[in-house]
Write an enzyme that holds these catalytic residues in place. Structure first.
Site, PDB file in Angstrom:
ATOM      1  N   ARG A 177       0.637  -1.221  -0.007  1.00  0.00           N
ATOM      2  CA  ARG A 177      -0.080  -0.121   0.026  1.00  0.00           C
ATOM      3  C   ARG A 177       0.819   1.094   0.223  1.00  0.00           C
ATOM      4  NH1 ARG A 177      -2.436  -3.162  -1.683  1.00  0.00           N
ATOM      5  NH2 ARG A 177      -4.276  -4.226  -0.857  1.00  0.00           N
ATOM      6  N   SER A 226     -10.646  -0.143   3.670  1.00  0.00           N
ATOM      7  CA  SER A 226      -9.923  -0.869   4.911  1.00  0.00           C
ATOM      8  C   SER A 226      -9.012   0.221   5.300  1.00  0.00           C
ATOM      9  CB  SER A 226      -8.996  -1.966   4.459  1.00  0.00           C
ATOM     10  OG  SER A 226      -9.718  -2.864   3.924  1.00  0.00           O
ATOM     11  N   GLU A 296      -4.317   2.582   7.099  1.00  0.00           N
ATOM     12  CA  GLU A 296      -4.115   2.504   5.550  1.00  0.00           C
ATOM     13  C   GLU A 296      -4.580   3.898   4.969  1.00  0.00           C
ATOM     14  OE1 GLU A 296      -5.240  -1.024   3.492  1.00  0.00           O
ATOM     15  OE2 GLU A 296      -5.830   0.030   1.890  1.00  0.00           O
TER      16      GLU A 296
HETATM   17  C1  LIG Z   1     -15.332   1.003  -0.832  1.00  0.00           C
HETATM   18  C2  LIG Z   1     -14.150   0.967  -1.091  1.00  0.00           C
HETATM   19  C3  LIG Z   1     -13.333  -0.048  -1.428  1.00  0.00           C
HETATM   20  C4  LIG Z   1     -12.050  -0.189  -1.474  1.00  0.00           C
HETATM   21  N1  LIG Z   1     -11.182  -1.086  -1.808  1.00  0.00           N
HETATM   22  C5  LIG Z   1      -9.881  -1.198  -2.024  1.00  0.00           C
HETATM   23  C6  LIG Z   1      -9.033  -2.344  -2.155  1.00  0.00           C
HETATM   24  O1  LIG Z   1      -9.601  -3.416  -2.565  1.00  0.00           O
HETATM   25  N2  LIG Z   1      -7.742  -2.057  -2.451  1.00  0.00           N
HETATM   26  C7  LIG Z   1      -7.135  -0.947  -2.187  1.00  0.00           C
HETATM   27  O2  LIG Z   1      -5.867  -1.000  -2.143  1.00  0.00           O
HETATM   28  N3  LIG Z   1      -7.756   0.158  -1.829  1.00  0.00           N
HETATM   29  C8  LIG Z   1      -9.278   0.169  -1.844  1.00  0.00           C
HETATM   30  N4  LIG Z   1      -9.775   1.005  -1.323  1.00  0.00           N
HETATM   31  C9  LIG Z   1      -9.165   2.482  -1.078  1.00  0.00           C
HETATM   32  C10 LIG Z   1      -8.880   3.450  -2.278  1.00  0.00           C
HETATM   33  O3  LIG Z   1      -9.698   3.273  -3.164  1.00  0.00           O
HETATM   34  C11 LIG Z   1      -7.770   3.378  -3.097  1.00  0.00           C
HETATM   35  O4  LIG Z   1      -6.564   3.559  -2.139  1.00  0.00           O
HETATM   36  C12 LIG Z   1      -7.367   4.314  -4.076  1.00  0.00           C
HETATM   37  O5  LIG Z   1      -6.280   3.776  -5.113  1.00  0.00           O
HETATM   38  C13 LIG Z   1      -7.139   5.534  -3.832  1.00  0.00           C
HETATM   39  O6  LIG Z   1      -7.255   6.440  -5.004  1.00  0.00           O
HETATM   40  P1  LIG Z   1      -8.027   8.022  -5.031  1.00  0.00           P
HETATM   41  O7  LIG Z   1      -7.705   8.454  -6.295  1.00  0.00           O
HETATM   42  O8  LIG Z   1      -9.394   7.996  -4.362  1.00  0.00           O
HETATM   43  O9  LIG Z   1      -6.993   8.442  -4.058  1.00  0.00           O
HETATM   44  P2  LIG Z   1      -7.293   9.685  -2.678  1.00  0.00           P
HETATM   45  O10 LIG Z   1      -8.093   9.111  -1.665  1.00  0.00           O
HETATM   46  O11 LIG Z   1      -7.973  11.034  -3.238  1.00  0.00           O
HETATM   47  O12 LIG Z   1      -5.917   9.913  -2.279  1.00  0.00           O
HETATM   48  C14 LIG Z   1      -4.913   9.111  -1.750  1.00  0.00           C
HETATM   49  C15 LIG Z   1      -3.605   9.489  -1.663  1.00  0.00           C
HETATM   50  O13 LIG Z   1      -2.999   9.346  -2.967  1.00  0.00           O
HETATM   51  C16 LIG Z   1      -2.526  10.954  -2.868  1.00  0.00           C
HETATM   52  N5  LIG Z   1      -2.864  11.046  -4.522  1.00  0.00           N
HETATM   53  C17 LIG Z   1      -4.154  11.160  -5.251  1.00  0.00           C
HETATM   54  N6  LIG Z   1      -3.790  11.345  -6.634  1.00  0.00           N
HETATM   55  C18 LIG Z   1      -2.479  11.637  -6.711  1.00  0.00           C
HETATM   56  C19 LIG Z   1      -1.808  11.877  -7.764  1.00  0.00           C
HETATM   57  N7  LIG Z   1      -2.182  11.978  -9.151  1.00  0.00           N
HETATM   58  N8  LIG Z   1      -0.332  12.163  -7.655  1.00  0.00           N
HETATM   59  C20 LIG Z   1       0.138  12.140  -6.376  1.00  0.00           C
HETATM   60  N9  LIG Z   1      -0.584  11.592  -5.194  1.00  0.00           N
HETATM   61  C21 LIG Z   1      -1.961  11.339  -5.484  1.00  0.00           C
HETATM   62  C22 LIG Z   1      -3.429  12.024  -2.172  1.00  0.00           C
HETATM   63  O14 LIG Z   1      -2.733  12.976  -2.070  1.00  0.00           O
HETATM   64  C23 LIG Z   1      -3.428  10.899  -0.992  1.00  0.00           C
HETATM   65  O15 LIG Z   1      -2.266  10.948  -0.241  1.00  0.00           O
HETATM   66  C24 LIG Z   1     -11.474   1.183  -1.122  1.00  0.00           C
HETATM   67  C25 LIG Z   1     -11.951   2.179  -1.041  1.00  0.00           C
HETATM   68  C26 LIG Z   1     -13.213   2.415  -0.516  1.00  0.00           C
HETATM   69  C27 LIG Z   1     -14.267   3.369  -0.475  1.00  0.00           C
END
Ligand SMILES: Cc1cc2nc3c(=O)[nH]c(=O)nc-3n(C[C@H](O)[C@H](O)[C@H](O)COP(=O)(O)OP(=O)(O)OC[C@H]3O[C@@H](n4cnc5c(N)ncnc54)[C@H](O)[C@@H]3O)c2cc1C
Length: 304
Positions: A177, A226, A296
């Site tokens: 992660r 998570s 996480e």
């Molecule tokens: C219902 C549900 C199920 C999920 N299941 C999983 C799963 O199975 N596996 C898993 O790993 N995760 C899971 N997640 C968590 C999440 O979806 C992932 O971690 C996802 O990759 C986060 O992406 P995001 O674009 O929403 O990032 P954000 O939440 O917007 O940001 C997360 C971090 O990444 C940084 N960031 C975002 N975009 C960029 C960029 N372009 N450049 C640099 N930094 C950046 C942000 O600053 C922050 O620190 C789940 C979430 C939910 C709500």
């Protein structure tokens, strides 16, 4: 930020800038106070200029994806949240048939749809993860024993100061992660290595993963997935369940009955409710199993 900085930023960034934007509208948890500035970057040149300006003025900034791994505190965030849109959220074919360039702001649902339509295989395990490509790469998001880092050939970032850099596979350090990158790098593109299959086969595989996801995860209330990382050789959910915490509530934040590593927003939870419940969970798991759980989800914003 003072008013001169806000005015300068507005001039530089152009359209798509909003002040005091309520972050609960941009996070899957649906909680969080306002960010001073939310800006939708639509092209690389302007993004680089804005990051150069913010770095020069020491104004804090973060790139925001779908906000699906974020807990924003109730008092909000100082500085700027940058969303990647337009030409920073597209898919382009790479130099080889198996390679694609996916924009940092591209939604994973759009990437999954593209893979299904084109019959490109390799990312089926990501189906149902609600994020953007940039967020997924930074978090090394994954499921079912796989993570996106396995498929990343190289990435393009804008680093503090506004310089664009290409980081090759050999310099990319993915761990559980996490991608180890220079702090505050904005990932604008990821080159992903896929393999040719057929739309039917890709669709079938994604369908299987989605089915398992629906059976095992609580998807009927807002969450950020998570909450804690799995400690080596164990599952955070198992430890939380063992501590007897399923269903435990603080305010409207509740440990899910279906999957104990999810803390749900059951209606009007505040970030404070969720943080207090996280603290309780960590305390009880330490007491009952002797293990320190590590979050996480990313916690951003001013502390009360
Ligand atoms: C219902 C549900 C199920 C999920 N299941 C999983 C799963 O199975 N596996 C898993 O790993 N995760 C899971 N997640 C968590 C999440 O979806 C992932 O971690 C996802 O990759 C986060 O992406 P995001 O674009 O929403 O990032 P954000 O939440 O917007 O940001 C997360 C971090 O990444 C940084 N960031 C975002 N975009 C960029 C960029 N372009 N450049 C640099 N930094 C950046 C942000 O600053 C922050 O620190 C789940 C979430 C939910 C709500």
């Amino acid at each position: 930020m003072d008013r001169h900085q806000k005015a300068a930023l507005e001039k530089l960034a152009g359209k798509g800038i909003r002040f005091n934007y309520p972050m609960h509208q941009r996070t899957t948890y649906q909680v969080g106070g306002p960010v001073e500035v939310l800006w939708e970057a639509r092209d690389l040149l302007t993004l680089k200029e804005v990051i150069r300006y913010l770095s020069g003025e020491s104004i804090p900034y973060h790139v925001l994806g779908k906000g699906s791994n974020l807990l924003v505190t109730d008092d909000g965030i100082d500085g700027v949240m940058i969303l990647l849109k337009g030409s920073l959220a597209t898919i382009n074919k790479g130099p080889e048939d198996s390679l694609i360039w996916a924009g940092g702001g591209l939604h994973l649902t759009d990437l999954m749809k593209w893979c299904r339509q084109k019959g490109m295989s390799g990312l089926e395990f990501m189906a149902g993860i609600p994020g953007t490509v940039g967020g997924a790469v930074v978090m090394n998001a994954g499921a079912f024993g796989h993570a996106i880092g396995e498929k990343v050939r190289n990435i393009q970032c804008v680093v503090p100061g506004g310089k664009e850099v290409l980081v090759n596979r050999s310099d990319l350090k993915f761990s559980y992660r996490r991608l180890h990158v220079q702090k505050n790098s904005a990932i604008i593109n990821a080159c992903l290595e896929l393999s040719r299959s057929t739309p039917d086969k890709v669709s079938l595989k994604m369908g299987d993963f989605l089915k398992t996801r629906k059976e095992t995860q609580p998807l009927d209330a807002p969450s950020a997935g998570s909450v804690f990382k799995n400690p080596p050789g164990d599952h955070a959910g198992r430890l939380i369940e063992k501590a007897g915490l399923k269903g435990r509530k603080i305010g409207d934040a509740m440990v899910s009955e279906k999957h104990a590593n999810y803390i749900l927003n059951k209606g009007n939870a505040t970030a404070k409710d969720i943080l207090s419940l996280m603290e309780l969970v960590r305390f009880e798991v330490k007491r009952t199993s002797g293990i320190d759980l590590e979050p996480e989800i990313k916690i951003v914003g001013k502390k009360a």
